[in-house]
Design a protein around this motif. Structure first.
Motif, mmCIF file in Angstrom:
data_model
loop_
_atom_site.group_PDB
_atom_site.id
_atom_site.type_symbol
_atom_site.label_atom_id
_atom_site.label_comp_id
_atom_site.label_asym_id
_atom_site.label_seq_id
_atom_site.Cartn_x
_atom_site.Cartn_y
_atom_site.Cartn_z
ATOM 1 N N ASP A 7 0.859 -1.175 0.000
ATOM 2 C CA ASP A 7 0.000 0.000 0.000
ATOM 3 C C ASP A 7 0.901 1.232 0.000
ATOM 4 O O ASP A 7 1.531 1.553 1.001
ATOM 5 N N GLU A 10 0.271 3.797 2.773
ATOM 6 C CA GLU A 10 0.813 3.464 4.092
ATOM 7 C C GLU A 10 2.327 3.655 4.120
ATOM 8 O O GLU A 10 2.871 4.131 5.120
ATOM 9 N N LYS A 14 4.063 6.124 6.736
ATOM 10 C CA LYS A 14 5.077 5.533 7.623
ATOM 11 C C LYS A 14 6.391 6.320 7.535
ATOM 12 O O LYS A 14 7.007 6.637 8.558
ATOM 13 N N TYR A 37 -3.882 3.468 10.410
ATOM 14 C CA TYR A 37 -4.343 3.592 9.024
ATOM 15 C C TYR A 37 -5.205 2.388 8.707
ATOM 16 O O TYR A 37 -4.782 1.256 8.897
ATOM 17 N N ILE A 42 -6.338 8.057 8.127
ATOM 18 C CA ILE A 42 -5.039 8.066 8.797
ATOM 19 C C ILE A 42 -5.171 8.961 10.018
ATOM 20 O O ILE A 42 -5.625 10.098 9.902
#
Length: 114
Positions: A7, A10, A14, A37, A42
């Motif tokens: 993803d 993500e 991150k 998430y 988020i």
């Protein structure tokens, strides 16, 4: 066979959270940054111990980014002192998640980091 789907959203968030976290591991015991998430929302939050009970940890949310599939855009929200989310002005939406993370990091109006 294990699902290895990546993803990109993500990964983006991150990487952003890692850029906000204190480098010193000792400082992270007193203040750290985390996220959750679920594929469309988020939540960014501070992780810190309670002032009167250092053994208990609290998560204080400060930013929310939500993806609206029908409009194909992300909306940015900030947490008011009342505990309610409010759309961030003047740039509340973007098609690019990176644009909103830049706005959070800049924090031009002091909505996210005070």
């Amino acid at each position: 066979m294990k699902n290895t789907t990546i993803d990109i959203n993500e990964l983006t968030i991150k990487k952003f959270v890692e850029s906000l976290r204190p480098e010193d591991k000792e400082i992270r015991k007193q203040l750290d940054i985390g996220y959750s998430y679920d594929g469309k929302v988020i939540l960014l939050y501070e992780i810190r111990p309670f002032w009167n009970n250092p053994n208990e940890i609290q998560n204080n949310e400060f930013a929310k980014i939500r993806f609206y599939k029908s409009r194909r855009e992300w909306n940015l929200y900030w947490m008011r002192a009342s505990g309610k989310w409010e759309i961030y002005e003047p740039f509340p939406e973007s098609s690019y998640l990176e644009k909103l993370t830049e706005i959070i990091k800049e924090d031009k109006h002091g909505c996210f980091f005070g």
